[in-house]
Design a protein around this motif. Structure first.
Motif, PDB file in Angstrom:
ATOM      1  N   SER A   1       0.832  -1.209   0.000  1.00 35.46           N
ATOM      2  CA  SER A   1       0.000   0.000   0.000  1.00 35.46           C
ATOM      3  C   SER A   1       0.865   1.258   0.000  1.00 35.46           C
ATOM      4  CB  SER A   1      -0.928   0.019   1.220  1.00 35.46           C
ATOM      5  OG  SER A   1      -1.792  -1.072   1.206  1.00 35.46           O
TER       6      SER A   1
ATOM      7  N   ALA B   1      -8.878  -2.874   5.140  1.00 30.60           N
ATOM      8  CA  ALA B   1      -9.139  -1.598   4.460  1.00 30.60           C
ATOM      9  C   ALA B   1      -8.490  -0.441   5.221  1.00 30.60           C
ATOM     10  CB  ALA B   1     -10.637  -1.372   4.318  1.00 30.60           C
ATOM     11  N   LEU B   2      -8.563  -0.491   6.545  1.00 29.18           N
ATOM     12  CA  LEU B   2      -7.941   0.554   7.367  1.00 29.18           C
ATOM     13  C   LEU B   2      -6.422   0.555   7.185  1.00 29.18           C
ATOM     14  CD1 LEU B   2      -8.249   2.792   9.502  1.00 29.18           C
ATOM     15  CD2 LEU B   2      -8.055   1.007  11.254  1.00 29.18           C
TER      16      LEU B   2
ATOM     17  N   THR C   1      -5.589   1.939   3.777  1.00 28.47           N
ATOM     18  CA  THR C   1      -5.784   3.387   3.727  1.00 28.47           C
ATOM     19  C   THR C   1      -4.648   4.121   4.438  1.00 28.47           C
ATOM     20  OG1 THR C   1      -8.191   3.106   3.646  1.00 28.47           O
ATOM     21  CG2 THR C   1      -7.366   5.272   4.313  1.00 28.47           C
ATOM     22  N   ILE C   2      -4.348   3.699   5.647  1.00 26.65           N
ATOM     23  CA  ILE C   2      -3.291   4.369   6.426  1.00 26.65           C
ATOM     24  C   ILE C   2      -1.960   4.343   5.678  1.00 26.65           C
ATOM     25  CG2 ILE C   2      -1.845   4.174   8.502  1.00 26.65           C
ATOM     26  CD1 ILE C   2      -4.433   3.249   9.984  1.00 26.65           C
TER      27      ILE C   2
ATOM     28  N   ILE D   1      -6.895  10.934   2.391  1.00 26.64           N
ATOM     29  CA  ILE D   1      -7.608  10.077   3.353  1.00 26.64           C
ATOM     30  C   ILE D   1      -9.018   9.773   2.848  1.00 26.64           C
ATOM     31  CG2 ILE D   1      -8.647   9.996   5.648  1.00 26.64           C
ATOM     32  CD1 ILE D   1      -6.157  11.605   6.641  1.00 26.64           C
TER      33      ILE D   1
ATOM     34  N   ARG E   1      -8.718   7.713  -0.780  1.00 22.00           N
ATOM     35  CA  ARG E   1      -8.193   6.350  -0.600  1.00 22.00           C
ATOM     36  C   ARG E   1      -9.092   5.548   0.337  1.00 22.00           C
ATOM     37  NH1 ARG E   1      -5.261   5.169  -4.785  1.00 22.00           N
ATOM     38  NH2 ARG E   1      -3.496   4.102  -3.889  1.00 22.00           N
ATOM     39  N   GLY E   2      -9.542   6.188   1.411  1.00 22.48           N
ATOM     40  CA  GLY E   2     -10.411   5.489   2.350  1.00 22.48           C
ATOM     41  C   GLY E   2     -11.698   5.012   1.694  1.00 22.48           C
TER      42      GLY E   2
ATOM     43  N   PHE F   1     -12.282   1.002   1.552  1.00 21.64           N
ATOM     44  CA  PHE F   1     -13.386   0.500   2.365  1.00 21.64           C
ATOM     45  C   PHE F   1     -14.517  -0.024   1.484  1.00 21.64           C
ATOM     46  CE2 PHE F   1     -11.190   2.532   5.859  1.00 21.64           C
ATOM     47  CZ  PHE F   1     -11.474   1.675   6.910  1.00 21.64           C
TER      48      PHE F   1
END
Length: 192
Positions: A28, A58-59, A62-63, A144, A147-148, A152
Protein backbone atom coordinates in the motif's frame (compact mmCIF):
# COMPACT_ATOMS: atom_id res chain seq x y z
CA UNK A 1 -5.71 -17.72 -21.15
CA UNK A 2 -6.50 -17.90 -17.41
CA UNK A 3 -3.61 -15.76 -16.18
CA UNK A 4 -5.64 -13.68 -13.73
CA UNK A 5 -7.52 -16.67 -12.32
CA UNK A 6 -4.20 -18.35 -11.49
CA UNK A 7 -2.92 -15.13 -9.87
CA UNK A 8 -6.19 -14.75 -7.96
CA UNK A 9 -5.94 -18.30 -6.60
CA UNK A 10 -2.36 -17.61 -5.48
CA UNK A 11 -3.44 -14.32 -3.84
CA UNK A 12 -6.12 -16.18 -1.87
CA UNK A 13 -3.48 -18.59 -0.57
CA UNK A 14 -1.04 -15.76 0.23
CA UNK A 15 -3.80 -13.78 1.97
CA UNK A 16 -3.87 -16.43 4.70
CA UNK A 17 -0.15 -16.02 5.46
CA UNK A 18 0.61 -14.71 8.95
CA UNK A 19 2.57 -11.78 7.44
CA UNK A 20 -0.13 -10.87 4.91
CA UNK A 21 -1.19 -7.67 6.81
CA UNK A 22 2.43 -6.46 6.90
CA UNK A 23 2.88 -7.22 3.21
CA UNK A 24 -0.42 -5.44 2.44
CA UNK A 25 0.82 -2.40 4.38
CA UNK A 26 4.14 -2.35 2.53
CA UNK A 27 2.52 -2.74 -0.87
CA UNK A 28 0.00 0.00 0.00
CA UNK A 29 2.82 2.38 0.88
CA UNK A 30 4.91 1.54 -2.20
CA UNK A 31 1.93 1.73 -4.56
CA UNK A 32 1.39 5.38 -3.57
CA UNK A 33 4.95 6.32 -4.46
CA UNK A 34 6.36 4.03 -7.17
CA UNK A 35 4.74 0.57 -7.35
CA UNK A 36 2.76 0.18 -10.61
CA UNK A 37 0.16 -2.43 -9.54
CA UNK A 38 -2.96 -1.29 -7.63
CA UNK A 39 -3.11 -2.60 -4.07
CA UNK A 40 -6.73 -3.69 -4.64
CA UNK A 41 -5.43 -6.93 -6.17
CA UNK A 42 -4.17 -7.88 -2.71
CA UNK A 43 -6.88 -6.24 -0.61
CA UNK A 44 -9.82 -7.95 -2.36
CA UNK A 45 -8.62 -11.56 -1.91
CA UNK A 46 -7.63 -10.86 1.70
CA UNK A 47 -11.10 -9.42 2.43
CA UNK A 48 -12.74 -12.45 0.80
CA UNK A 49 -10.51 -14.95 2.59
CA UNK A 50 -11.01 -13.31 6.01
CA UNK A 51 -14.31 -11.37 5.89
CA UNK A 52 -14.28 -10.67 9.64
CA UNK A 53 -11.03 -8.71 9.13
CA UNK A 54 -12.02 -6.98 5.87
CA UNK A 55 -12.48 -3.54 7.45
CA UNK A 56 -9.20 -3.91 9.33
CA UNK A 57 -7.46 -4.65 6.03
CA UNK A 58 -9.14 -1.60 4.46
CA UNK A 59 -7.94 0.55 7.37
CA UNK A 60 -4.37 -0.72 7.03
CA UNK A 61 -4.45 -0.14 3.29
CA UNK A 62 -5.78 3.39 3.73
CA UNK A 63 -3.29 4.37 6.43
CA UNK A 64 -0.24 3.07 4.59
CA UNK A 65 -1.42 4.34 1.22
CA UNK A 66 -1.81 7.85 2.65
CA UNK A 67 1.60 7.57 4.34
CA UNK A 68 3.02 6.55 0.95
CA UNK A 69 1.26 9.52 -0.61
CA UNK A 70 2.88 11.77 1.97
CA UNK A 71 6.27 10.25 1.08
CA UNK A 72 5.53 10.93 -2.60
CA UNK A 73 4.63 14.51 -1.72
CA UNK A 74 7.93 14.93 0.15
CA UNK A 75 9.83 13.33 -2.71
CA UNK A 76 8.38 15.91 -5.09
CA UNK A 77 8.84 18.76 -2.62
CA UNK A 78 12.40 17.99 -1.53
CA UNK A 79 13.98 16.08 -4.40
CA UNK A 80 12.42 17.23 -7.66
CA UNK A 81 15.59 18.37 -9.41
CA UNK A 82 18.02 15.66 -8.24
CA UNK A 83 15.64 12.64 -8.44
CA UNK A 84 12.21 13.23 -9.94
CA UNK A 85 13.13 15.39 -12.95
CA UNK A 86 15.86 13.02 -14.21
CA UNK A 87 13.49 10.05 -13.79
CA UNK A 88 10.72 11.84 -15.69
CA UNK A 89 13.12 12.70 -18.49
CA UNK A 90 14.66 9.21 -18.58
CA UNK A 91 11.26 7.48 -18.83
CA UNK A 92 9.85 10.15 -21.17
CA UNK A 93 7.12 11.13 -18.73
CA UNK A 94 7.43 14.93 -18.71
CA UNK A 95 4.15 15.22 -20.60
CA UNK A 96 2.36 13.22 -17.88
CA UNK A 97 3.87 15.43 -15.21
CA UNK A 98 2.82 18.60 -17.08
CA UNK A 99 -0.72 17.22 -17.50
CA UNK A 100 -0.90 16.48 -13.77
CA UNK A 101 0.25 20.05 -13.06
CA UNK A 102 -2.47 21.48 -15.29
CA UNK A 103 -5.10 19.32 -13.57
CA UNK A 104 -3.94 20.69 -10.21
CA UNK A 105 -4.24 24.24 -11.52
CA UNK A 106 -7.75 23.55 -12.78
CA UNK A 107 -9.17 21.41 -9.95
CA UNK A 108 -6.83 21.66 -6.95
CA UNK A 109 -8.02 19.54 -3.99
CA UNK A 110 -10.39 17.48 -6.13
CA UNK A 111 -7.56 16.02 -8.23
CA UNK A 112 -6.09 14.24 -5.21
CA UNK A 113 -9.52 12.99 -4.19
CA UNK A 114 -10.19 11.73 -7.73
CA UNK A 115 -6.74 10.14 -8.08
CA UNK A 116 -7.15 8.53 -4.66
CA UNK A 117 -10.51 6.99 -5.47
CA UNK A 118 -10.19 6.14 -9.16
CA UNK A 119 -7.77 4.03 -11.22
CA UNK A 120 -5.87 7.21 -12.17
CA UNK A 121 -2.29 6.70 -10.93
CA UNK A 122 -2.35 8.28 -7.46
CA UNK A 123 1.46 8.27 -7.29
CA UNK A 124 1.73 10.76 -10.18
CA UNK A 125 -0.39 13.24 -8.26
CA UNK A 126 1.32 12.74 -4.89
CA UNK A 127 4.71 13.67 -6.34
CA UNK A 128 3.25 16.49 -8.44
CA UNK A 129 1.49 17.91 -5.36
CA UNK A 130 4.87 18.14 -3.63
CA UNK A 131 6.55 19.73 -6.63
CA UNK A 132 3.79 22.33 -6.81
CA UNK A 133 3.85 22.89 -3.03
CA UNK A 134 0.11 22.21 -2.77
CA UNK A 135 -1.13 22.91 0.77
CA UNK A 136 -0.15 19.81 2.74
CA UNK A 137 -3.14 19.48 5.08
CA UNK A 138 -5.77 19.59 2.28
CA UNK A 139 -3.58 17.13 0.33
CA UNK A 140 -3.59 14.70 3.26
CA UNK A 141 -7.33 15.19 3.86
CA UNK A 142 -8.17 14.55 0.18
CA UNK A 143 -5.92 11.48 0.24
CA UNK A 144 -7.61 10.08 3.35
CA UNK A 145 -11.08 10.61 1.91
CA UNK A 146 -10.32 9.33 -1.59
CA UNK A 147 -8.19 6.35 -0.60
CA UNK A 148 -10.41 5.49 2.35
CA UNK A 149 -13.59 5.50 0.25
CA UNK A 150 -11.96 3.29 -2.36
CA UNK A 151 -10.45 0.71 -0.03
CA UNK A 152 -13.39 0.50 2.37
CA UNK A 153 -15.71 0.08 -0.61
CA UNK A 154 -13.60 -2.80 -1.96
CA UNK A 155 -13.42 -4.46 1.47
CA UNK A 156 -17.13 -3.97 2.14
CA UNK A 157 -18.10 -5.43 -1.25
CA UNK A 158 -15.91 -8.48 -0.65
CA UNK A 159 -17.24 -8.93 2.88
CA UNK A 160 -20.84 -8.31 1.90
CA UNK A 161 -20.66 -10.65 -1.08
CA UNK A 162 -18.90 -13.42 0.83
CA UNK A 163 -18.72 -16.85 -0.80
CA UNK A 164 -21.15 -15.82 -3.54
CA UNK A 165 -18.96 -12.85 -4.45
CA UNK A 166 -15.88 -15.08 -4.35
CA UNK A 167 -17.53 -17.58 -6.70
CA UNK A 168 -18.55 -14.88 -9.19
CA UNK A 169 -15.27 -13.02 -8.86
CA UNK A 170 -13.27 -16.16 -9.56
CA UNK A 171 -15.52 -17.04 -12.51
CA UNK A 172 -15.01 -13.61 -14.10
CA UNK A 173 -11.46 -12.90 -12.85
CA UNK A 174 -9.84 -13.04 -16.27
CA UNK A 175 -12.44 -10.71 -17.79
CA UNK A 176 -11.98 -8.28 -14.90
CA UNK A 177 -8.18 -8.58 -15.08
CA UNK A 178 -8.03 -7.86 -18.79
CA UNK A 179 -10.50 -4.98 -18.38
CA UNK A 180 -8.21 -3.44 -15.75
CA UNK A 181 -5.23 -3.85 -18.09
CA UNK A 182 -7.17 -2.11 -20.88
CA UNK A 183 -8.20 0.69 -18.49
CA UNK A 184 -4.59 1.09 -17.36
CA UNK A 185 -3.41 1.31 -20.98
CA UNK A 186 -6.18 3.83 -21.75
CA UNK A 187 -5.20 5.88 -18.68
CA UNK A 188 -1.57 5.76 -19.82
CA UNK A 189 -2.46 7.17 -23.23
CA UNK A 190 -4.88 9.68 -21.73
CA UNK A 191 -2.19 10.98 -19.36
CA UNK A 192 0.37 10.99 -22.13
Amino acid sequence: MKVFTILYDKALIWSQHKRAPAILSGVSFAESVIFPIPVDVMLAPMAIAQPSRAMYFALLTTIFSVLGGMAGYLLGYLAFEPLVLPALEYFGRMDTFELAQSWFMDWGFWVIFLAGFSPIPYKVFTVTAGVMSIAFLPFVLASIIGRGMRFFLVAWLMRWGGPIMEKHLRKHMDTIGWAVVILAIAAYFLLR
